[in-house]
Design a protein around this motif. Structure first.
Motif, short mmCIF file in Angstrom:
data_model
loop_
_atom_site.label_atom_id
_atom_site.label_comp_id
_atom_site.label_asym_id
_atom_site.label_seq_id
_atom_site.Cartn_x
_atom_site.Cartn_y
_atom_site.Cartn_z
N ARG A 185 0.82 -1.22 0.00
CA ARG A 185 0.00 0.00 0.00
C ARG A 185 0.85 1.27 0.00
O ARG A 185 0.34 2.35 -0.25
CB ARG A 185 -0.92 0.00 1.22
CG ARG A 185 -1.89 -1.18 1.26
CD ARG A 185 -2.84 -1.07 2.43
NE ARG A 185 -3.69 -2.26 2.56
CZ ARG A 185 -4.66 -2.38 3.44
NH1 ARG A 185 -4.91 -1.39 4.29
NH2 ARG A 185 -5.37 -3.50 3.51
N TRP A 243 1.11 -2.22 -9.27
CA TRP A 243 -0.05 -2.60 -10.08
C TRP A 243 -1.22 -1.66 -9.79
O TRP A 243 -1.38 -1.15 -8.68
CB TRP A 243 -0.49 -4.03 -9.79
CG TRP A 243 0.53 -5.08 -10.14
CD1 TRP A 243 1.70 -4.89 -10.81
CD2 TRP A 243 0.46 -6.47 -9.82
NE1 TRP A 243 2.37 -6.08 -10.94
CE2 TRP A 243 1.63 -7.08 -10.33
CE3 TRP A 243 -0.44 -7.26 -9.15
CZ2 TRP A 243 1.89 -8.44 -10.18
CZ3 TRP A 243 -0.20 -8.61 -9.00
CH2 TRP A 243 0.97 -9.20 -9.53
N ASP A 244 -2.06 -1.48 -10.77
CA ASP A 244 -3.26 -0.66 -10.60
C ASP A 244 -4.49 -1.50 -10.25
O ASP A 244 -5.48 -0.97 -9.74
CB ASP A 244 -3.52 0.13 -11.88
CG ASP A 244 -2.35 1.04 -12.20
OD1 ASP A 244 -2.08 1.96 -11.39
OD2 ASP A 244 -1.69 0.82 -13.23
N ALA A 245 -4.44 -2.79 -10.52
CA ALA A 245 -5.49 -3.73 -10.14
C ALA A 245 -4.92 -5.13 -10.30
O ALA A 245 -3.83 -5.32 -10.85
CB ALA A 245 -6.75 -3.55 -10.98
N TYR A 271 -4.21 -10.00 -2.60
CA TYR A 271 -4.43 -8.82 -3.45
C TYR A 271 -5.15 -7.72 -2.67
O TYR A 271 -4.79 -6.54 -2.74
CB TYR A 271 -5.28 -9.18 -4.67
CG TYR A 271 -4.64 -10.06 -5.71
CD1 TYR A 271 -3.26 -10.19 -5.82
CD2 TYR A 271 -5.43 -10.78 -6.62
CE1 TYR A 271 -2.70 -11.00 -6.80
CE2 TYR A 271 -4.88 -11.58 -7.60
CZ TYR A 271 -3.51 -11.69 -7.69
OH TYR A 271 -2.96 -12.47 -8.65
N LYS A 299 -5.55 -3.58 -3.58
CA LYS A 299 -5.86 -3.63 -5.01
C LYS A 299 -7.31 -4.06 -5.26
O LYS A 299 -7.81 -4.98 -4.60
CB LYS A 299 -4.92 -4.59 -5.74
CG LYS A 299 -3.44 -4.25 -5.56
CD LYS A 299 -3.11 -2.84 -6.00
CE LYS A 299 -1.68 -2.47 -5.68
NZ LYS A 299 -1.39 -1.05 -6.00
#
Length: 810
Positions: free
Chosen positions: A213, A295-297, A319, A324
């Motif tokens: 995070r 990562w964005d998702a 995740y 995410k």
């Protein structure tokens, strides 16, 4: 995704590093037998067994490593050898890797190496922990204190599974003391195969993945990949939906897809390729948060096939812990545990998946979503999972040391808090069939936290059975015989019990004779000394029946079928005792369910499925309520509890008039008083039930060993005395009572947040199978309402239930 290890050279003398030779005070050593390699990918075994190693030595036995003739090691070692590896920061885990040359008998070789190893180590007291049933081939001779099967996957569905693995698993179920499952779907598949099965779905190492995070520098091999980035980490094998990924990447060419992990059991050439698809290979467990941070998702692009039918992906909570947004194909456990809570988006097709990715990428900071994720993850730590597993292992060990029968697996709660400490989503009033079925479905299918409340000191409602002081299994509230023609009901209940075939037969004592009931050829012939065939019986009754222009009462229907003489001998006085009313005062439905047979079929029921739970009804209920999301509060008045959970929805299975404080007056019921006796002989009467329509104050005597099949030198019976006072058993079917019920039913329909289910809530007598079918139907309604509130669609297989079977009860 490797866990760091320290590796010793090949040691033929079986001497380990001094670090693992130190004796650790605490629990007995644990021998784990796995199809997975410790250093390959960090997942469930590593998380659990490193925690086990805090109080015991853990020896992790891997599948053999086979060498061909060109390997220099193979020329030096005949008969196999062991390699030992230590795990960094976990000094009490020793990884044991057997090695064999191709062509050698690895099964016999492993048995020999294992025996020698145990002897050299002096390991006499230990627990066995299986991840693969195939290990039984060389360990079946061992005598562990406790045997655990941690069933994390349906291995028989995996590509290349040995054909004998199903048979081996059946053997493991016979020898294991406790079964853990890696998710709810696999739990449902295995729960009927063993009396002590517990669901422990994928958990989370929250502090580790929460590192993602915070903003971190990209690893070099990811730094050059532009945004937006969608990521996946895990093994790329037959479970990976290559076609889906290829099509989604084509639909969203501006999105970059990053895949971390080894390629196993499939040809790398089969993986999709495109300018926006990037395979970065395996990464260590320590490295994963750095990659996730960029990562964005995240995605779970699992194929919907046999190999994914029962999986519960550990990466889902990982995740989410990284903050995410996640898109997944409709894997059942992901849908149940995360999708229905609005934490993960579910998409079945490429276009749906691409659209879900758009929503995930455009999602702004949502504090409410974040709070729900944090609440969910707080329930799911590996520390809590291991602690709960250890409780079950210790319970088995204590039970075996005292040689006592299995205890209930219920999570009984006097503090009335869920196992996770979170508030309950549902309060279920009543632990009989209606309440227990709905509670189990809510917990296992929707992931709801459920508190089951019952004023009695036991579960099972009126079907409660127990071993009395003489060791005879008896039904406390009179005989309960299961029969149905609904395969759906059978399939559902078979998740919680095996069955003993049983066809119920009843005799009636009339004129000093024991005669079959329902009335059949042998009844008429035995009573009158005749020798009739079917046609003769029809003629006999036709000469005696009384015609009725209207069938309104029970007397009307009986005399119109069999005549007044048989009515007086078999039915009138029995009905007076049972109901406290003459049959002429009772609705025709009371006697309408009693058949007349023109053959010698003396079975009381004619349903296609007639059987008794092999270990009794109470054991069935124990398994049904053993879900980790269910707590049980016994000897508790629901009214003392409900006010403490104003946001919880209620499933009420008690008397409907009681719920509304008898606002319109009490609904009348007929009750029973039971007088149990045990006799010092093996059999008391020739059938399970003997009716006494004309003699004595009791209506019938039941001998339980006929029902249960138990072998015992003594036998127990129960006399039934109908009464006006006591527990509500039978709604009295009269028009004025039906009108009174309709007034309460109108109140119930207008009461928000409360579902009324079962016999007492409907003021109607149901057979057990009808109760189960109605409860499954009620669950379906609840699930659809939950989905409507969240504006999502629940997969049809998660709504599977049954409608209430038609017909009256016996």
């Amino acid at each position: 995704m490797h866990m760091s290890i320290q590796k010793n050279s090949f040691i033929g003398t079986m001497e380990e590093s001094n670090r693992s030779a130190v004796h650790l005070a605490g629990d007995p050593a644990l021998l784990a037998f796995s199809h997975l390699r410790w250093h390959f990918v960090t997942q469930r075994p590593q998380h659990l067994l490193t925690r086990a190693a805090q109080s015991r030595h853990v020896y992790f036995w891997e599948e053999p490593w086979l060498h061909d003739a060109a390997d220099p090691e193979s020329r030096r070692r005949d008969g196999g050898w062991l390699e030992f590896l230590q795990v960094d920061q976990t000094p009490y885990v020793t990884v044991i890797r057997p090695h064999f040359n191709h062509g050698e008998d690895s099964t016999e070789g492993q048995r020999r190496l294992l025996n020698r190893y145990l002897s050299d180590r002096g390991l006499e007291c230990f627990d066995s922990w299986y991840y693969t049933p195939m290990a039984l081939s060389f360990t079946a001779h061992l005598h562990p204190r406790v045997t655990v099967y941690d069933c994390m996957d349906e291995l028989s569905a995996f590509l290349g599974a040995p054909p004998e693995i199903i048979e081996r698993e059946q053997e493991l179920f016979r020898v294991a003391d406790v079964i853990f499952t890696g998710g709810r779907s696999i739990y449902e598949a295995k729960c009927s195969k063993h009396p002590n099965v517990h669901a422990f779905p994928s958990s989370i190492d929250l502090p580790h993945f929460a590192q993602a995070r915070t903003v971190q520098a990209d690893p070099p091999d990811q730094a050059g990949i532009p945004h937006p980035r969608i990521g996946f980490f895990g093994v790329l094998d037959e479970r990976f939906d290559s076609a889906l990924v290829s099509e989604v990447a084509l639909l969203r060419p501006h999105v970059q897809f990053v895949f971390l992990g080894p390629i196993v059991k499939i040809d790398p050439a089969q993986l999709p390729t495109a300018s926006n698809i990037h395979y970065l290979g395996s990464k260590s467990y320590t490295e994963l948060p750095r990659y996730l941070a960029g990562w964005d998702a995240a995605i779970l692009p699992f194929a919907m096939n046999d190999s994914t039918r029962f999986i519960s992906p550990t990466k889902t909570p990982e995740y989410l812990a990284a903050g995410k947004r996640v898109v997944s194909t409709p894997i059942k456990d992901v849908v149940t545990d995360y999708g229905m809570l609005g934490l993960v988006q579910i998409a079945a097709t490429a276009s749906e998946f691409a659209n879900a990715l758009d929503r995930a990428l455009s999602a702004d900071g949502d504090p409410e979503w974040t709070q729900r994720v944090e609440r969910k993850l707080a329930q799911s730590s590996w520390d809590c999972t291991w602690s709960a597993m250890r409780v079950e292992i210790d319970a088995v060990a204590n039970r075996k040391s005292k040689d006592v029968p299995p205890l209930s697996n219920l999570r009984s709660s006097h503090k009335f808090s869920s196992a996770s400490g979170e508030p309950f989503d549902y309060l279920v009033v009543g632990a009989g069939f209606s309440g227990s079925v709905v509670a189990e479905r809510l917990a296992s299918q929707l992931g709801k936290r459920v508190l089951v409340i019952d004023k009695r000191p036991h579960i099972g409602g009126n079907t409660y059975d127990f071993y009395n002081e003489h060791g005879v299994l008896v039904h406390r509230y009179g005989p309960h015989i299961f029969h149905t023609s609904s395969q759906k009901v059978v399939d559902y209940l078979s998740c919680f019990t095996e069955w003993r075939p049983y066809e119920h037969r009843v005799l009636a004592q009339v004129d000093g004779k024991l005669l079959p009931i329902p009335i059949n050829l042998d009844t008429i012939s035995g009573l009158y000394g005749l020798n009739l065939d079917s046609a003769g019986m029809e003629k006999f009754l036709a000469e005696r029946v009384e015609s009725r222009t209207q069938i309104r009462t029970s007397e009307d229907i009986v005399v119109s079928r069999i005549g007044r003489e048989l009515y007086e001998k078999f039915f009138r006085n029995y009905t007076r005792k049972q109901w406290g009313l003459d049959p002429s005062e009772l609705d025709s439905c009371v006697a309408g369910r009693i058949p007349v047979r023109f053959d010698r079929d003396d079975r009381y029921f004619t349903d296609s499925f007639q059987a008794m739970p092999l270990e009794g009804f109470t054991r069935l209920f124990e398994r049904m309520l053993a879900h980790p999301n269910i707590s049980v509060a016994l000897s508790t008045d629901y009214r003392e509890v409900m006010s403490g959970y104003p946001s919880a929805k209620v499933v009420y299975t008690g008397p409907i008039d009681e719920f509304f404080d008898h606002r319109f007056g009490p609904l009348p019921y007929r009750s029973l008083r039971f007088e149990h006796r045990t006799h010092d002989r093996e059999q008391f009467q020739p059938a399970a039930v003997v009716n006494y329509p004309n003699d004595h104050d009791y209506t019938r005597i039941t001998e339980f060993k006929h029902l249960t099949g138990q072998k015992h030198k003594k036998t127990s019976i129960v006399y039934e005395y109908p009464t006006d006072d006591g527990e509500p058993y039978y709604p009295i079917p009269r028009p004025e009572n039906a009108e009174l019920y309709e007034r309460y039913h109108a109140l119930a329909s207008a009461t928000a947040g409360v579902y009324f289910c079962g016999r007492l809530a409907n003021y109607r007598y149901f057979n057990m199978d009808q109760v189960v079918a109605q409860a499954l139907h009620m669950y379906r309604n609840i699930a659809e309402n939950e989905a409507a509130e969240l504006s999502i669609q629940i997969p049809a297989r998660m709504l599977g239930g049954a409608t209430v079977a038609s017909g009256a009860a016996t």
